[in-house]
Each structure stands twice: as structure tokens, then as C-alpha cells.
Design a protein around this motif. Structure first.
Motif, PDB file in Angstrom:
ATOM      1  N   PHE A  79       5.972   7.529  -0.397  1.00  0.00           N
ATOM      2  CA  PHE A  79       6.251   8.486   0.666  1.00  0.00           C
ATOM      3  C   PHE A  79       7.754   8.757   0.708  1.00  0.00           C
ATOM      4  N   SER A  80       8.111  10.031   0.652  1.00  0.00           N
ATOM      5  CA  SER A  80       9.526  10.364   0.679  1.00  0.00           C
ATOM      6  C   SER A  80       9.801  11.445   1.718  1.00  0.00           C
ATOM      7  N   ASP A  81      10.713  11.153   2.642  1.00  0.00           N
ATOM      8  CA  ASP A  81      11.135  12.124   3.638  1.00  0.00           C
ATOM      9  C   ASP A  81      12.328  12.872   3.044  1.00  0.00           C
TER      10      ASP A  81
ATOM     11  N   ASP B 188       0.475  11.995  -8.702  1.00  0.00           N
ATOM     12  CA  ASP B 188      -0.847  11.850  -8.087  1.00  0.00           C
ATOM     13  C   ASP B 188      -0.852  10.721  -7.064  1.00  0.00           C
ATOM     14  N   ARG B 189       0.359  10.333  -6.633  1.00  0.00           N
ATOM     15  CA  ARG B 189       0.421   9.255  -5.622  1.00  0.00           C
ATOM     16  C   ARG B 189       1.624   9.446  -4.695  1.00  0.00           C
ATOM     17  N   THR B 190       1.893  10.708  -4.337  1.00  0.00           N
ATOM     18  CA  THR B 190       3.093  10.954  -3.535  1.00  0.00           C
ATOM     19  C   THR B 190       2.829  11.875  -2.339  1.00  0.00           C
ATOM     20  N   ILE B 191       3.437  11.503  -1.211  1.00  0.00           N
ATOM     21  CA  ILE B 191       3.476  12.400  -0.051  1.00  0.00           C
ATOM     22  C   ILE B 191       4.951  12.671   0.238  1.00  0.00           C
ATOM     23  N   SER B 192       5.327  13.937   0.273  1.00  0.00           N
ATOM     24  CA  SER B 192       6.726  14.280   0.571  1.00  0.00           C
ATOM     25  C   SER B 192       6.779  15.167   1.796  1.00  0.00           C
ATOM     26  N   LEU B 193       7.900  15.049   2.515  1.00  0.00           N
ATOM     27  CA  LEU B 193       8.104  15.890   3.696  1.00  0.00           C
ATOM     28  C   LEU B 193       9.330  16.759   3.502  1.00  0.00           C
ATOM     29  N   PHE B 194       9.193  18.016   3.899  1.00  0.00           N
ATOM     30  CA  PHE B 194      10.326  18.943   3.897  1.00  0.00           C
ATOM     31  C   PHE B 194      10.379  19.614   5.269  1.00  0.00           C
ATOM     32  N   GLY B 195      11.566  20.032   5.667  1.00  0.00           N
ATOM     33  CA  GLY B 195      11.663  20.656   6.989  1.00  0.00           C
ATOM     34  C   GLY B 195      12.948  21.443   7.148  1.00  0.00           C
ATOM     35  N   PHE B 196      13.106  22.040   8.317  1.00  0.00           N
ATOM     36  CA  PHE B 196      14.163  23.034   8.506  1.00  0.00           C
ATOM     37  C   PHE B 196      15.086  22.718   9.674  1.00  0.00           C
ATOM     38  N   SER B 197      15.018  21.479  10.153  1.00  0.00           N
ATOM     39  CA  SER B 197      15.786  21.116  11.348  1.00  0.00           C
ATOM     40  C   SER B 197      17.247  20.806  11.065  1.00  0.00           C
ATOM     41  N   LYS B 198      17.560  20.481   9.840  1.00  0.00           N
ATOM     42  CA  LYS B 198      18.933  20.016   9.561  1.00  0.00           C
ATOM     43  C   LYS B 198      19.662  21.011   8.670  1.00  0.00           C
TER      44      LYS B 198
ATOM     45  N   LYS C 279       0.822  -1.215   0.000  1.00  0.00           N
ATOM     46  CA  LYS C 279       0.000   0.000   0.000  1.00  0.00           C
ATOM     47  C   LYS C 279       0.855   1.264   0.000  1.00  0.00           C
ATOM     48  N   LEU C 280       2.095   1.140   0.475  1.00  0.00           N
ATOM     49  CA  LEU C 280       2.964   2.322   0.565  1.00  0.00           C
ATOM     50  C   LEU C 280       4.421   1.909   0.405  1.00  0.00           C
ATOM     51  N   LEU C 281       5.177   2.746  -0.327  1.00  0.00           N
ATOM     52  CA  LEU C 281       6.632   2.593  -0.369  1.00  0.00           C
ATOM     53  C   LEU C 281       7.225   3.797   0.361  1.00  0.00           C
ATOM     54  N   ALA C 282       8.128   3.542   1.318  1.00  0.00           N
ATOM     55  CA  ALA C 282       8.716   4.644   2.088  1.00  0.00           C
ATOM     56  C   ALA C 282      10.212   4.744   1.830  1.00  0.00           C
ATOM     57  N   ILE C 283      10.643   5.949   1.462  1.00  0.00           N
ATOM     58  CA  ILE C 283      12.082   6.207   1.293  1.00  0.00           C
ATOM     59  C   ILE C 283      12.444   7.519   2.000  1.00  0.00           C
ATOM     60  N   SER C 284      13.743   7.719   2.182  1.00  0.00           N
ATOM     61  CA  SER C 284      14.244   9.002   2.661  1.00  0.00           C
ATOM     62  C   SER C 284      15.317   9.423   1.644  1.00  0.00           C
ATOM     63  N   ASN C 285      15.223  10.655   1.138  1.00  0.00           N
ATOM     64  CA  ASN C 285      16.069  11.100   0.019  1.00  0.00           C
ATOM     65  C   ASN C 285      16.441  12.569   0.169  1.00  0.00           C
ATOM     66  N   PRO C 286      17.738  12.885   0.444  1.00  0.00           N
ATOM     67  CA  PRO C 286      18.861  12.002   0.684  1.00  0.00           C
ATOM     68  C   PRO C 286      18.590  11.123   1.903  1.00  0.00           C
TER      69      PRO C 286
ATOM     70  N   MET D 103       4.243  19.223   4.753  1.00  0.00           N
ATOM     71  CA  MET D 103       3.938  18.056   3.935  1.00  0.00           C
ATOM     72  C   MET D 103       3.499  18.550   2.562  1.00  0.00           C
ATOM     73  N   SER D 104       3.937  17.845   1.536  1.00  0.00           N
ATOM     74  CA  SER D 104       3.464  18.119   0.179  1.00  0.00           C
ATOM     75  C   SER D 104       2.606  16.911  -0.211  1.00  0.00           C
ATOM     76  N   LEU D 105       1.314  17.162  -0.401  1.00  0.00           N
ATOM     77  CA  LEU D 105       0.358  16.065  -0.605  1.00  0.00           C
ATOM     78  C   LEU D 105      -0.138  16.068  -2.041  1.00  0.00           C
ATOM     79  N   GLN D 106       0.179  15.016  -2.752  1.00  0.00           N
ATOM     80  CA  GLN D 106      -0.238  14.934  -4.161  1.00  0.00           C
ATOM     81  C   GLN D 106      -1.025  13.641  -4.382  1.00  0.00           C
ATOM     82  N   PHE D 107      -2.209  13.589  -3.864  1.00  0.00           N
ATOM     83  CA  PHE D 107      -3.057  12.416  -4.093  1.00  0.00           C
ATOM     84  C   PHE D 107      -4.474  12.719  -3.645  1.00  0.00           C
ATOM     85  N   SER D 108      -5.373  11.770  -3.882  1.00  0.00           N
ATOM     86  CA  SER D 108      -6.791  12.090  -3.732  1.00  0.00           C
ATOM     87  C   SER D 108      -7.257  12.214  -2.273  1.00  0.00           C
ATOM     88  N   ASP D 109      -6.568  11.543  -1.352  1.00  0.00           N
ATOM     89  CA  ASP D 109      -7.032  11.510   0.038  1.00  0.00           C
ATOM     90  C   ASP D 109      -6.447  12.635   0.906  1.00  0.00           C
ATOM     91  N   THR D 110      -5.987  13.687   0.259  1.00  0.00           N
ATOM     92  CA  THR D 110      -5.327  14.785   0.965  1.00  0.00           C
ATOM     93  C   THR D 110      -6.072  15.232   2.224  1.00  0.00           C
TER      94      THR D 110
END
Ligand SMILES: Cc1ncc(COP(=O)(O)O)c(C=O)c1O
Length: 378
Positions: A192-194, A217-227, A157-164, A239-246
Motif C-alpha cells: 500500500f502506497s500513499d 498485481d499486489r498494490t493499492i495506491s492513493l493519489f489526491g489533490f489536497s497538497k 499481510k500488508l506493507l504500508a509506505i508513503s512516497n514521497p 485509489m488505484s487498485l491492482q489486485f484480485s480483491d478490488t
């Protein structure tokens, strides 16, 4: 040190950076554990927040964050090639990880996690009752395509990666995304990509998962300012939400926070829009490229196999042990150096440790030399 990057003394860090420089690190010790940094952040953040504050913010604000911040985030996403995303401001990307895992736990199926990966990603996935299929990297630190193909199916149901990737510093490339896109469409799963470490890429461009045609149309990405922006304590990201269940995802955030504090939005505006912040990020990237290169070469030359990172600010050597948790405890006890045990990052992390290079070269090498001595003494 160039203008804008100020390395802090250890007594200052013990006061201001208490998670990384905690009391168990002895007086002569070196904290290379928790992913905080030993540098002062960009100048001007408190002035910016003060200039934006008003008593009118005593009321709950919009669930998604302040409009001014969302405009800044949208401009940033546009620059990354991410179109038609809904932005949700959050107080740190950790909230985004939790939200995604909570949301996805309501669906049937498994989560495929490319590991080693930042521990809360697989931890929250399992805590919420999801089963995990592990994918990973090859011995050059690249995405292992064959293993990924074997780790996904119609039940994913979900693929999770962190990039970098935290901890390996891997940057996912075009060929990796082509495979991910084909598999996601064949098996109809969400991606899902962090991307918290997004500005810290050294030898290749960072490609955002949400910019890939066929994944928009099937991606959730996270961006942040801690690092990469040096603003961890202020707790901000989006969060950047690109899908129907936003909306359903945003409801999870609402149930958790009601709405983010306006300060979280101000920090976003400053991080992405302020000149000091931009200069700081550039200088920090240059330093981290140099530190991670020198650290990986030093460890490798001293017999601890270590891939040279392409991003983030860690090195992840094989420290030739069966028990990396014990290794890390003993290292702290005997040499005063804190690192993070590799097993926490998933099964492929076994036998490794994560070393945080976000410090001065001098302090980093003080720690590295002690690590090598410790391994040689065993
Ligand atoms: C990959 C990754 N994601 C999320 C987080 C949490 O960061 P934040 O401070 O934005 O909540 C970290 C912190 O180390 C991280 O390494």
C-alpha cells in the motif's frame, strides 16, 4: 511571486484556511502545523465545477465515480507506468487510508509500516485491530533495508509506505522497490502506497509503487489533490487498485459513501486535465524545492539535525527533546509557532517535529528563527 501563485495574508488565511490557521495561533504567531498551504489554489476550479454541474446529478451516481473522471485518472496512471488498475474515486485520500485498513483488518496477519509516516495510516491500522511491525529509515533518510527484512515475514499481510514520505520527504528509489518486490513475493503480502505528494519531487523522479514489475498485481495506491494541486477543501482523490480483491475494497467505499459526489469527479478532471492546474503544480513544486532546501540547511546550520527532503513540503528536524509533544505545546505557547510533534508519526518520530514549508519564504523563516531561539533558550 510568479503568475499563478498567490501567497495569502494571515487575516485571509484565518478566514479561508481554518484548520491550519486556527484560533489558538496568536495574533503574531505562525502556523506551520496542519498540512494545508498558504497559497491560493489554481484559478478556474469553481468555473470548471459550475460548467459541469447539472440538476440530473440529483441521483446517486456510479459507485466508482464518473466515467469522464475515471478516463482522466487512467490516462494519468498510464503516464506513471501503472497498468490494469481499477480506479475508485474518493473524496480525499483519507477515505482511501481508512478503506484499506478496514479491508485488510478482515485478514489474518500483521501490517508492516515504514515510519515515521502520516499518522492516520498507523492510527487506522491499529484502530481496526491490526498489529503493526515497524520498519523505518536510516540516518540519511533512506529506507533501511536490513530493518525492513527483519520486519516482514510469512505473517505479514500488508506493507504500508508513503512516497514521497510525509514527514521526512523521502523518495523511494529503484533499489528500495526491488527489495520490496522480492519480499512481497517471498512472503505473499499486499503493498500500500500513499502517493498524495507525488508531483512534489525535487531531486529524483517519483517512481510509482504500482509501476514496478512484480508488484502490479499486489498494490493499492492513493493519489489526491489536497497538497500538490492546492485543492484540499474540495475533497478529491482516487485509489488505484491492482489486485484480485478490488471489488471487496470498492464495497467498503460503497458502505461508507454509497458513491462519491459528482463534484469529487469534476475536481479530479480539473486537477489532472486543466492547463492552469498543471502550471500551478509546476510553480508550487519549484517553490517547495527551494523552501525545503533552505529550511533544512538553516536548521542544520543551527544545530538541529535535519535531512534535506527529496519531496513533499515538510522538514523534520531533531529538536533535541525527549518529549516532542510538550515541546510543541510550549513552542506554541511561548513563541506562537505551531508545528506537529514527531511522535505522532510513529516511534521513530520521537524527538522530532514536522514543520510545514508551504508558505512564503519570509513567513517560513519567521517561524524557523523562533524555533531556533526557543531551542537555544532551553
Ligand atoms: C500522506 C497523506 N495522506 C493523506 C492525507 C489526507 O489528505 P486528503 O485531503 O487527500 O484526504 C494527508 C494530509 O495531510 C497526507 O499528508
Amino acid at each position: 511571486m510568479k503568475e499563478g501563485m498567490e501567497i495569502l495574508e494571515i487575516d485571509e488565511l484565518r478566514k479561508y484556511c481554518p484548520l491550519k490557521w486556527h484560533d489558538e495561533i496568536p495574533e503574531e504567531g505562525v502556523g506551520l502545523g496542519i498540512a494545508d498551504i498558504d497559497f491560493a489554489g489554481p484559478k478556474g476550479i469553481s468555473e470548471y465545477i459550475s460548467s459541469r454541474l447539472s440538476d440530473h446529478y440529483a441521483f446517486y451516481q456510479k459507485r466508482e465515480g464518473l466515467k469522464s473522471a475515471i478516463m482522466v485518472a487512467n490516462k494519468f496512471l498510464d503516464g506513471k507506468g501503472i497498468r490494469n488498475a481499477t480506479v475508485q474515486v474518493i473524496p480525499g485520500t483519507m477515505v482511501g487510508i481508512y478503506t484499506v485498513m478496514k479491508y485488510i483488518s478482515k485478514k489474518n496477519g500483521n501490517i508492516c509500516v515504514v515510519n515515521p509516516i502520516y499518522p492516520p495510516i498507523h492510527f487506522h491500522a491499529s484502530e481496526e485491530g491490526n498489529s503493526i511491525d515497524w520498519a523505518g529509515f536510516d540516518d540519511q533518510g533512506r529506507l533501511d533495508h536490513e530493518r525492513l527484512k527483519e520486519s516482514v515475514n510469512h505473517n505479514t499481510k500488508l506493507l504500508a509506505i508513503s512516497n514521497p514520505n510525509n514527514p521526512t520527504g523521502t523518495l523511494f528509489g529503484k533499489q528500495d522497490f526491488k527489495l520490496i518486490r522480492d519480499l512481497a513475493n517471498d512472503y505473499d503480502f499486499l503493498c500500500f502506497s500513499d502517493e498524495l505528494y507525488e508531483p512534489l519531487h525535487f531531486r529524483a523522479e517519483h517512481i510509482a509503487l504500482g509501476s514496478i514489475e512484480g508488484l502490479q498485481d499486489r498494490t493499492i495506491s492513493l493519489f489526491g489533490f489536497s497538497k500538490a494541486y492546492g485543492l484540499a477543501g474540495f475533497r478529491s482523490g482516487f485509489m488505484s487498485l491492482q489486485f484480485s480483491d478490488t471489488k471487496v475494497v470498492q464495497e467498503v467505499v460503497e458502505h461508507l459513501l454509497v458513491a462519491p459526489s459528482p463534484i469529487t469527479s469534476f475536481v479530479l478532471e480539473f486537477a489532472l486535465g486543466n492547463d492552469n492546474s498543471r502550471k500551478w503544480v509546476k510553480e508550487f513544486r519549484r517553490l517547495m524545492a527551494s523552501n525545503t532546501k533552505k529550511a533544512s540547511e538553516y536548521l542544520d546550520d543551527n544545530g538541529l539535525q535535519c535531512i534535506r527532503p527529496e519531496g513533499a513540503f515538510f522538514v523534520f528536524p531533531d529538536v533535541k527533546t525527549e518529549d516532542d509533544e510538550k515541546f510543541s505545546k510550549d513552542l506554541l505557547k511561548r513563541k506562537g509557532v505551531e508545528v506537529v510533534p514527531g511522535s505522532l508519526f510513529g516511534p521513530d518520530g520521537k524527538g522530532h517535529v514536522r514543520i510545514n514549508c508551504a508558505t512564503s519564504e519570509e513567513r517560513l523563516f519567521e517561524g524557523l528563527e523562533k524555533i531556533v531561539q526557543f531551542v537555544n533558550s532551553k
